[in-house]
Design an enzyme around this catalytic site. Structure first.
Site, PDB file in Angstrom:
ATOM      1  N   PHE A 196       0.717  -1.168  -0.434  1.00 49.49           N
ATOM      2  CA  PHE A 196      -0.163  -0.085  -0.161  1.00 49.49           C
ATOM      3  C   PHE A 196       0.833   1.371  -0.216  1.00 49.49           C
ATOM      4  O   PHE A 196       0.518   2.153   0.727  1.00 49.49           O
ATOM      5  CB  PHE A 196      -0.869   0.277   1.165  1.00 49.49           C
ATOM      6  CG  PHE A 196      -1.761  -0.765   0.279  1.00 49.49           C
ATOM      7  CD1 PHE A 196      -2.122  -2.344   0.209  1.00 49.49           C
ATOM      8  CD2 PHE A 196      -3.435  -0.125   0.638  1.00 49.49           C
ATOM      9  CE1 PHE A 196      -3.073  -3.136   0.058  1.00 49.49           C
ATOM     10  CE2 PHE A 196      -4.702  -0.867  -0.046  1.00 49.49           C
ATOM     11  CZ  PHE A 196      -4.549  -1.787  -0.328  1.00 49.49           C
ATOM     12  N   CYS A 216     -14.856   0.773  -0.933  1.00 51.05           N
ATOM     13  CA  CYS A 216     -14.937   0.512   0.512  1.00 51.05           C
ATOM     14  C   CYS A 216     -13.910   1.222   0.899  1.00 51.05           C
ATOM     15  O   CYS A 216     -14.220   2.254   1.289  1.00 51.05           O
ATOM     16  CB  CYS A 216     -14.011  -0.810   0.713  1.00 51.05           C
ATOM     17  SG  CYS A 216     -15.068  -1.865  -0.075  1.00 51.05           S
TER      18      CYS A 216
HETATM   19  C1  UGA Z   1     -10.165  -2.786   0.657  1.00 54.37           C
HETATM   20  C2  UGA Z   1      -9.895  -3.902   1.910  1.00 54.37           C
HETATM   21  O1  UGA Z   1      -8.151  -3.845   1.026  1.00 54.37           O
HETATM   22  C3  UGA Z   1     -10.150  -5.189   1.958  1.00 54.37           C
HETATM   23  O2  UGA Z   1      -9.357  -4.989   2.998  1.00 54.37           O
HETATM   24  C4  UGA Z   1     -11.586  -4.709   2.294  1.00 54.37           C
HETATM   25  O3  UGA Z   1     -11.537  -5.691   2.706  1.00 54.37           O
HETATM   26  C5  UGA Z   1     -12.859  -3.830   1.445  1.00 54.37           C
HETATM   27  O4  UGA Z   1     -11.842  -2.709   1.064  1.00 54.37           O
HETATM   28  C6  UGA Z   1     -13.563  -4.416   2.370  1.00 54.37           C
HETATM   29  O5  UGA Z   1     -13.814  -2.994   2.448  1.00 54.37           O
HETATM   30  O6  UGA Z   1     -14.556  -4.142   1.673  1.00 54.37           O
HETATM   31  P1  UGA Z   1     -10.781  -3.224  -1.814  1.00 54.37           P
HETATM   32  O7  UGA Z   1     -11.528  -2.123  -2.443  1.00 54.37           O
HETATM   33  O8  UGA Z   1     -10.760  -4.415  -2.830  1.00 54.37           O
HETATM   34  O9  UGA Z   1     -10.625  -3.960  -1.044  1.00 54.37           O
HETATM   35  O10 UGA Z   1      -9.065  -2.792  -2.835  1.00 54.37           O
HETATM   36  P2  UGA Z   1      -7.946  -2.063  -2.333  1.00 54.37           P
HETATM   37  O11 UGA Z   1      -6.990  -3.887  -2.978  1.00 54.37           O
HETATM   38  O12 UGA Z   1      -7.582  -1.991  -0.738  1.00 54.37           O
HETATM   39  O13 UGA Z   1      -7.277  -0.939  -3.347  1.00 54.37           O
HETATM   40  C7  UGA Z   1      -8.105  -0.058  -3.299  1.00 54.37           C
HETATM   41  C8  UGA Z   1      -7.737   0.848  -4.323  1.00 54.37           C
HETATM   42  O14 UGA Z   1      -6.325   1.595  -3.328  1.00 54.37           O
HETATM   43  C9  UGA Z   1      -7.054   0.831  -5.468  1.00 54.37           C
HETATM   44  O15 UGA Z   1      -7.813   1.707  -6.143  1.00 54.37           O
HETATM   45  C10 UGA Z   1      -5.814   0.425  -5.986  1.00 54.37           C
HETATM   46  O16 UGA Z   1      -5.723   0.792  -7.107  1.00 54.37           O
HETATM   47  C11 UGA Z   1      -5.300   1.265  -4.826  1.00 54.37           C
HETATM   48  N1  UGA Z   1      -3.955   1.070  -4.102  1.00 54.37           N
HETATM   49  C12 UGA Z   1      -3.263   0.469  -3.282  1.00 54.37           C
HETATM   50  C13 UGA Z   1      -2.924   2.284  -4.202  1.00 54.37           C
HETATM   51  O17 UGA Z   1      -3.572   3.152  -5.390  1.00 54.37           O
HETATM   52  N2  UGA Z   1      -1.674   1.818  -4.004  1.00 54.37           N
HETATM   53  C14 UGA Z   1      -1.568   0.337  -3.226  1.00 54.37           C
HETATM   54  O18 UGA Z   1      -0.258   1.004  -2.925  1.00 54.37           O
HETATM   55  C15 UGA Z   1      -2.644  -0.369  -3.019  1.00 54.37           C
END
Ligand code: UGA
Length: 448
Positions: free
Chosen positions: A264, A275
């Site tokens: 992250f 989320c």
């Molecule tokens: C998120 C949480 O990671 C889960 O643990 C949680 O269960 C879920 O929400 C939920 O509440 O149901 P998710 O929404 O599937 O999961 O996506 P993430 O993998 O967390 O990514 C979220 C956003 O952050 C994406 O747009 C991704 O591109 C962005 N991101 C992620 C970044 O810009 N940089 C990073 O280093 C990681």
């Protein structure tokens, strides 16, 4: 894969969106008999035929296996939820239209429909288990609604699955968290929920029993913390742009400190989805209601840094095209909020594309999975099924969702397909040197 629980139970999952549908299939995979319920008739019809209504790796196979085995059925009717041991509530809690708070109306209306079907079951307990993300304090208030019915317990059991890894995260979670209303009165409920998750607990997956409030806060704190990491590195990335530092190098080295960790810390156009943004805002709102607004002011900045990335990228594109995007042909690679999903809810990629469109750019969006969702919501936006079609004659390419196939693009091979070889890497995943060597003007966010 066939994991069979020691004593299969009868479960219902109310709400068959990303969370509920995957949870239902995963619980059937553990050996339980599961009925999924949703008010969306089209969705139920598809699920009943083992057709996945959204793109999620591994979900289609799981659905097929368990519908085929007769352990997993779907319905629109609460009448089909008779003699169920555990009812999981997996309803959406989106941001309200009138502010930052979460909208609990789907949970309330599900409980309105469910409660007439909950009766004492000859000494057997019935569990209602909340999986949805709710503001702290919600479960205790909802418990009052169920207190009248003998033998019914409410447990809050937040879900931590990530889209794109939903099946894996449900069948191999980092932890199971149960929030209970009363440690003694709900002891029996804990035993029943342990039986649901018996095969996961047997894998030594940590299982924690807390009070409702802690369980609720675990979920929103986790998502808000993840959002904070991303906005932190994105703020640093702005300084990198000003000074010539490389945000990937900074993230790599600070991530080697295991107190910080590398995950992250991928800088770019920011976070989106159903989320992180709404949970962050929900926490700000709830903290305000509870009188802790000052301590949560920083989360407003986290949100503002994140949405600011979209404007930042737009300005970068404008600068690269000499001051205006009006009438310019721009290929947008990616619409989903992240790879391996077709979800475009609050997608930074799609938002940037739409902002360019609003400024008169002639955009063409491509995405391996999310185009149907784009077309449904924005029928006037031009889409292309293949990268090749999207690139044709583009004066600028924006890589906004880091799908594997975009990361693997060969800059030399595609240089001749565009009208001017210019690219913005919005996810910091390309080898800029290789792209520049192939004749591209290639820039990323936070990299020299
Ligand atoms: C998120 C949480 O990671 C889960 O643990 C949680 O269960 C879920 O929400 C939920 O509440 O149901 P998710 O929404 O599937 O999961 O996506 P993430 O993998 O967390 O990514 C979220 C956003 O952050 C994406 O747009 C991704 O591109 C962005 N991101 C992620 C970044 O810009 N940089 C990073 O280093 C990681």
């Amino acid at each position: 894969m066939t994991d069979v629980a020691p004593s299969p139970l009868k479960l219902s999952v109310i709400g068959c969106g990303y969370l509920g549908a995957v949870h239902a299939a995963a619980m059937a995979q553990l050996g339980h008999t599961v009925v999924g319920l949703d008010v969306d008739a089209e969705r139920i019809a598809a699920l009943s035929k083992a057709q996945a209504p959204f793109h999620e790796p591994g979900f289609g196979a799981l659905l097929e296996e368990n519908v085929g085995a007769g352990r997993l059925t779907f319905t629109n009717s609460y009448d089909d939820l008779a003699d169920v041991d555990v009812h999981f509530l997996a309803l959406g809690t989106p941001q309200r239209d009138d502010g930052l708070a979460a909208d609990l109306s789907y949970i309330h209306s599900a409980l309105d429909s469910l409660t007439p079907h909950l009766q004492a079951r000859h000494g057997k307990p019935t569990l209602v288990v909340g999986k949805s993300t709710v503001p702290v304090g919600s479960a205790r208030a909802l418990r009052e609604r169920l207190e009248e019915i003998e033998g019914v317990h409410l447990v809050w059991n937040p879900e931590f699955l990530r889209e794109g890894f939903a099946v894996e995260d449900t069948l191999r979670p980092d932890r199971l968290v149960y929030g209970v209303g009363h440690p003694v009165q709900d002891a029996e409920a804990v035993t029943v929920l342990d039986a649901v998750y018996a095969s996961l607990i047997a894998l030594d997956i940590p299982r924690k029993v807390y009070n409702y409030e802690s369980a609720e806060l675990v979920k929103v704190s986790a998502n808000s913390f993840l959002a904070t990491k991303i906005s932190f590195i994105n703020a640093i990335s702005e300084l990198c742009d000003i000074t010539g530092a490389d945000v990937n190098d900074v993230a790599e080295a600070i991530g080697m400190d295991d107190r910080i960790g590398r995950k992250f810390l991928r800088a770019g156009i920011g976070f989106g989805g159903g989320c992180l943004p709404k949970d962050l805002r929900g926490l700000i709102s709830r903290a305000g209601e509870l009188g802790a607004i000052d301590s949560f002011a920083f989360l407003r900045d986290i949100d503002a840094i994140n949405t600011g990335r979209r404007e930042y990228t737009l300005r970068l594109a404008t600068r690269l095209l000499g001051g205006s995007v009006d009438g310019r042909r721009i290929a947008v690679l990616g619409a989903a909020f992240k790879p391996d999903t077709d979800d475009v809810r609050d997608s930074p990629a799609l938002d940037i594309a739409l902002r360019l469109f609003a400024e008169g750019a002639r955009i063409t969006i491509t995405d391996p999975e999310a185009l149907d969702n784009v077309r449904k919501r924005y029928p006037s936006v031009r889409t292309a099924a293949t990268v090749e079609d999207a690139l044709a004659d583009a004066e600028l390419v924006l890589l906004l969702t880091e799908w594997g196939e975009y990361k693997a693009l060969d800059p030399t091979a595609i240089a001749s397909q565009v009208s001017a070889p210019r690219i913005i890497d919005g996810r910091n995943v390309l080898d800029l040197g290789a792209w520049r060597d192939a004749g591209w003007e290639a820039i990323a966010l936070g990299r020299p």
